[in-house]
Design a protein around this motif. Structure first.
Motif, PDB file in Angstrom:
ATOM      1  N   SER A  93       0.827  -1.211   0.000  1.00  0.00           N
ATOM      2  CA  SER A  93       0.000   0.000   0.000  1.00  0.00           C
ATOM      3  C   SER A  93       0.859   1.258   0.000  1.00  0.00           C
ATOM      4  CB  SER A  93      -0.935   0.011   1.212  1.00  0.00           C
ATOM      5  OG  SER A  93      -0.205  -0.062   2.425  1.00  0.00           O
ATOM      6  N   ALA A 115      -7.223   1.766  -3.075  1.00  0.00           N
ATOM      7  CA  ALA A 115      -8.164   0.682  -2.801  1.00  0.00           C
ATOM      8  C   ALA A 115      -8.820   0.196  -4.093  1.00  0.00           C
ATOM      9  CB  ALA A 115      -9.226   1.159  -1.813  1.00  0.00           C
ATOM     10  N   LEU A 118      -6.215  -1.929  -6.050  1.00  0.00           N
ATOM     11  CA  LEU A 118      -6.028  -3.252  -5.443  1.00  0.00           C
ATOM     12  C   LEU A 118      -7.211  -4.166  -5.766  1.00  0.00           C
ATOM     13  CD1 LEU A 118      -4.663  -2.212  -1.932  1.00  0.00           C
ATOM     14  CD2 LEU A 118      -3.370  -3.375  -3.729  1.00  0.00           C
ATOM     15  N   GLU A 124      -6.518  -7.294  -2.918  1.00  0.00           N
ATOM     16  CA  GLU A 124      -6.802  -6.539  -1.696  1.00  0.00           C
ATOM     17  C   GLU A 124      -6.059  -7.122  -0.493  1.00  0.00           C
ATOM     18  OE1 GLU A 124      -9.002  -7.875  -3.818  1.00  0.00           O
ATOM     19  OE2 GLU A 124     -10.928  -6.809  -3.802  1.00  0.00           O
ATOM     20  N   GLU A 127      -2.591  -5.619   0.578  1.00  0.00           N
ATOM     21  CA  GLU A 127      -2.461  -4.202   0.939  1.00  0.00           C
ATOM     22  C   GLU A 127      -1.418  -3.958   2.021  1.00  0.00           C
ATOM     23  OE1 GLU A 127      -5.141  -0.499   2.715  1.00  0.00           O
ATOM     24  OE2 GLU A 127      -6.131  -2.319   1.957  1.00  0.00           O
TER      25      GLU A 127
END
Length: 226
Positions: A93, A115, A118, A124, A127
């Protein structure tokens, strides 16, 4: 995409890495093949100004890479052969946010774009993962996400399936085939190359073939056997 090479030559010292090249790339997907040292990576790096021509001119969607390098990099993002050379922050991230903030995105906007990206790549779960803990396929997808978060219109990928196992290869190829961006893909993966509508073959710094993948790969095999 609309990428125009006009009499481009690239030299590194006395060595000619790319002989004079005039070529137009259009459409959604273009593949590039050739032996190691054939000039294909030099060609690819010209597209967003990582390499500049010694002579000639390159424009990407009308942007001259030498005259407006920052704008050229906004048009075309580059995913390196080794994603470890691309992911510079320790957490996935953080790496995506670093690029977004460098382009002026702040606060909630940057977080939302991270977000969304991802989610788009189905990663996701990565992250908060440390980059050095990722598998090869996860790292490649994270590198692609980091570039795509910046919304380039074209993505240049240098051997994106290099050294991936079958599962990770499938994940990366699916991401390439379904992404919205136009793409120029340098690859040794001939099965994947066969699925592309147009294929370029470089040999000894020259464009040797440009056309349907079946014919271009057949010529490549002949060269490889010499």
């Amino acid at each position: 995409m609309d990428i125009l090479f006009s009499d481009c030559t690239v030299r590194f010292g006395a060595r000619v890495a790319l002989h004079p090249l005039s070529l137009r790339l259009e459409g959604r997907r273009v593949g590039v093949i050739g032996l190691n040292g054939s000039g294909k990576t030099t060609f690819a790096r010209l597209i967003n100004g990582l390499t500049l021509p010694n002579e000639g001119r390159v424009t990407v969607n009308g942007v001259d890479i030498a005259a407006e390098p920052e704008r050229a990099r906004m048009e075309a993002g580059f995913v390196f052969q080794n994603p470890q050379n691309q992911l510079i922050m320790p957490i996935v991230s953080e790496d995506i946010l670093f690029g977004l903030r460098a382009r002026g995105a702040k606060g909630a906007e940057a977080e939302a774009r991270m977000a969304t990206t991802l989610s788009r790549f189905g990663i996701e779960a990565l992250e908060r993962r440390r980059v050095h803990e990722l598998s090869g396929g996860e790292m490649q997808l994270a590198a692609m996400a980091s570039v795509c978060a910046l919304h380039p219109r074209i993505l240049v990928l240098d051997e994106p399936t290099n050294q991936l196992d079958l599962r990770n290869r499938r994940l990366v190829l699916n991401a390439i085939e379904t992404m919205d961006e136009d793409a120029v893909v340098i690859t040794h993966d001939l099965d994947f190359a066969l699925r592309l509508p147009r294929l370029l073959l470089f040999h000894e710094g020259q464009l040797l073939a440009d056309g349907a993948p079946e014919d271009t790969i057949a010529l490549y095999r002949k060269i490889a056997e010499c």
